[in-house]
Design an enzyme around this catalytic site. Sequence first.
Site, PDB file in Angstrom:
ATOM      1  N   ASP A   1       4.097   8.841   1.513  1.00  0.00           N
ATOM      2  CA  ASP A   1       2.928   9.077   0.733  1.00  0.00           C
ATOM      3  C   ASP A   1       3.083   7.971  -0.495  1.00  0.00           C
ATOM      4  OD1 ASP A   1       0.906  10.381  -0.521  1.00  0.00           O
ATOM      5  OD2 ASP A   1       1.809  12.071  -1.626  1.00  0.00           O
TER       6      ASP A   1
ATOM      7  N   GLU B   1       0.509   2.983  -1.456  1.00  0.00           N
ATOM      8  CA  GLU B   1      -0.422   1.842  -1.698  1.00  0.00           C
ATOM      9  C   GLU B   1       0.104   0.748  -2.231  1.00  0.00           C
ATOM     10  OE1 GLU B   1      -0.890   5.222  -2.130  1.00  0.00           O
ATOM     11  OE2 GLU B   1      -1.976   5.200  -0.121  1.00  0.00           O
TER      12      GLU B   1
ATOM     13  N   ASP C   1      -6.761  12.349   0.233  1.00  0.00           N
ATOM     14  CA  ASP C   1      -7.167  13.695  -0.673  1.00  0.00           C
ATOM     15  C   ASP C   1      -8.524  13.623  -0.802  1.00  0.00           C
ATOM     16  OD1 ASP C   1      -4.316  13.434  -1.035  1.00  0.00           O
ATOM     17  OD2 ASP C   1      -4.621  12.636  -3.207  1.00  0.00           O
TER      18      ASP C   1
HETATM   19  O1  MIG Z   1      -0.095  12.710  -6.229  1.00  0.00           O
HETATM   20  O2  MIG Z   1       2.926  14.917  -2.692  1.00  0.00           O
HETATM   21  O3  MIG Z   1      -2.280  12.559  -0.725  1.00  0.00           O
HETATM   22  O4  MIG Z   1      -1.242  14.930   0.513  1.00  0.00           O
HETATM   23  O5  MIG Z   1       0.172  16.695  -1.161  1.00  0.00           O
HETATM   24  C1  MIG Z   1      -0.290  13.105  -5.268  1.00  0.00           C
HETATM   25  C2  MIG Z   1       1.673  15.437  -3.401  1.00  0.00           C
HETATM   26  C3  MIG Z   1       0.611  12.974  -4.392  1.00  0.00           C
HETATM   27  C4  MIG Z   1      -0.859  12.804  -2.560  1.00  0.00           C
HETATM   28  C5  MIG Z   1      -0.964  13.101  -1.102  1.00  0.00           C
HETATM   29  C6  MIG Z   1      -1.258  14.683  -0.865  1.00  0.00           C
HETATM   30  C7  MIG Z   1       0.398  15.409  -1.361  1.00  0.00           C
HETATM   31  C8  MIG Z   1       0.331  14.972  -2.855  1.00  0.00           C
HETATM   32  N1  MIG Z   1       0.448  13.432  -3.100  1.00  0.00           N
END
Ligand code: MIG
Length: 838
Positions: free
Chosen positions: A429, A432, A508
């Site tokens: 996650d 980027e 998201d």
């Molecule tokens: O700032 O880990 O896209 O699926 O549940 C949010 C928490 C961070 C973004 C991901 C999302 C995930 C969430 N993350």
Amino acid sequence: MFKAIKSLYRMSREMGPNIARDSLSYRIRKTRFDLAHPPAKPSGKLQTLGAVRSVEPHERGLTLKCERGALRMTVIAADCIQVRMQPSGKFEVPFSYAVAKVTWPETPFTYTENARGIRLQTNDLNCTIDRETSRISFDWQNRLISQESAGIAWRKGEIRLSRTLPADELCLGLAEQSAGLQVRGQRYPLWNTSPTRYARGTIPMYFTIPLYLGMGKEYAFGLYWDNPSRGWIDVGAETPDQLTFCAETGELRYYAFGGTSLFPILNRYTELTGRMPMPPLWALGFHQSRWSYPTADRIREIAEGFRKRNIPCDALYLDIDHMDGYRSFTWNRENFPTPAVLVADLTKSGFKTVAILDPGIKVDPDYKIDQIGLRENVFVTYPSGKPFVGPAWAGSSHFPDFTNPKARAWWAAQFEPLAKIGVAGVWNDMNEPVIFNVGTDRQMPDAVRHDFEGQHATHVEAHTVYGMLMARASREGLERWWPDKRPFNLTRAAHAGAQRYASSWTGDNISTWDHLRLSITMTINCGLSGMAFTGPDIGGFGDDCEAELYVRWLQLGAMLPYFRGHSAKNTADQEPWSYGQPYEDIARQAIELRYQLLPYLYSLFAQCWQSGSPIVRPMFMTDPTDDRLRGIEDAFTLGDSLLIAPILEKGATERQVVLPRGRWYDWWTQQPIAGGQTITVSAPLDKLPIFVRAGAVIPLWPVMQYVGQKPLEELRLKVYAGDGEVTLYEDAGEGLSYQTGDYRWLYFTCTPESGGGLMLNWRRAGKYKPPYERVRVEIHGITIEPQAVTLDGKAAPLWYFEKGIVEVTANGPFDVARILPKEDDLAHRDTLMRPPKL
Ligand code: MIG
């Protein structure tokens, strides 16, 4: 200023005062740093190549010296030509993180010259360079498919390429764009971001995949811009008839593809940038996630929730709260006191556990991983060599420099405990990468340093590959510590070629009907950029989901490659049973259908692994000559046999469906329907409209609560009378033996015969031995009771006919099955035994 205060307040409320404070301090530090290291603004006059001065053939193509700079064209294959431009005239061996295949078999080519131009020819794709301007055009079997308009141009801090954009070209590609299928009329920054609460049309998104696809009436064209640095692609926004690619730095290098449809182009593009390996079969099952299941007890409750209600599920997810203070590779021991026991118990009841990983590594003298990372110099640094520090979930963090092979190895080494515990896969996650900041500038400063395989680069060149390389490092970890398993590796950010390392999801989204609709086009778009194993957060990530929307989303999601329910913190429960009845039963049915269709879906994954063909496809790919299909965004095909027309509107219980030409069957009623028309289909809440192409053979498995729950004793084949061919694939579903040939392909050919009969040919190739012997064939679309059914020329031992369906059971594989119509005068008609109707 007001905006900043608002943003700070929101952060503090949503992410906690510490992150808000760190972000404010980062904003101040970053502003100062950026002032001291100002980004290079493009400057000077745009230069162009001018006239061609000389032409020199090389082994694989041509080098052209021009007035200012040089061009080098290289034949990659008969449908792909690489073009490079260097103002200096010197061409070094190119390096690209995206490109997986650098050595190509020799492809014959010729070249000719005349007063107007130079022409490089292969069997299919040809390229002509105008002698006066050095502008390039491509033709495919002598049909013009691309023509430079402004052509190639450069100045300090910028290189550009412009081509004309024909008015009737469908503009596609550029990865997970959220405006719909078409990308015309916008300028797309090449820069991965995390667009909080994105809406239809938000740019940029999580992926940066600079592959443009153009579909003309009689051609398909592809252009892969092989440059990772920040830039943009303008698809007729600035000038309606121009497509322009632009990068801030690096070499101008692109690959042009030609073909008559998108399939061969994606085939070649994924040969160039790598194909998706076969995932473990369980990864095609249903996955359940949320941010977060906060404790081991809650996860156990969810697991039990599935099993006691007989709702199939294969994977459960641990989001960031399973970690100790958001430190990747650690456990919150208060809420997850014995992770090994938890994971073992989940495994026993058939669940795979997937754990999240964030790239931000907390700056913390007591966090071993950070300390080792510092010692081994694996983090992104400032120009001074000091590690860059920025806020992330864990607070002030270091960021692994995944462009450094040493950093990838260090990252992969951290996977050992996860493997020991029995975690089955990971979820990358925030890659980027996102650096928390007050306001929208949520990134590292441009001037930070990356290793870039020892070639050194700033963030301007490394940003778009960062996420993919995190996924690459994670894959290395999975391969290293789970040596006989197929990695399950999920990534949010991607760059061209990321399909070699990971599957992905569309980030998201929000629980709205429009986001349900976006699930279709965004998933298709990803597949048209090589990232075929993708799907949305089912039910929507942000906000609460209502019952009707949830079941409609589950029905649709069951037909998309990646099938996961997920939702954000502080949203209502979003499990298949959260809405009570009748929604729970409908949810179960939707998931059960997915499990029945697994062998069909799996075959599509295999085709993608072999040839890069997308798993879900826009309708027009079925028949590019049918204009009615071009603009359709509310329906799609799953492979080429199933047409899915989901309900996308609140309260709707019917919809219109544009059927492509040919003959189709209604999946639910088995009724044949003539294609080439628009029909209205009814779809009460428990029904997802599905149509099957005549001539298709759809394999089905019995419903299981998870993949591999029971041995497979029988393969069921639904055959839809008509003319068609279908290719299916089988292997062990796990392990790596498929890479050395332990698989088999099943080829079915369906041919109508006179008098309403049907012949089904079945050819098998490959050495894999499936666990089943028995094959149950259901043939739809036979209107009159047959005279006989034969298997390999002999009367079938067991068959019957009821309600237009012929059912035959074979105790093993066969080569030819025939349905002989009544009228057929069979010599042995009386000796054929027919069992009583059941
Ligand atoms: O700032 O880990 O896209 O699926 O549940 C949010 C928490 C961070 C973004 C991901 C999302 C995930 C969430 N993350």
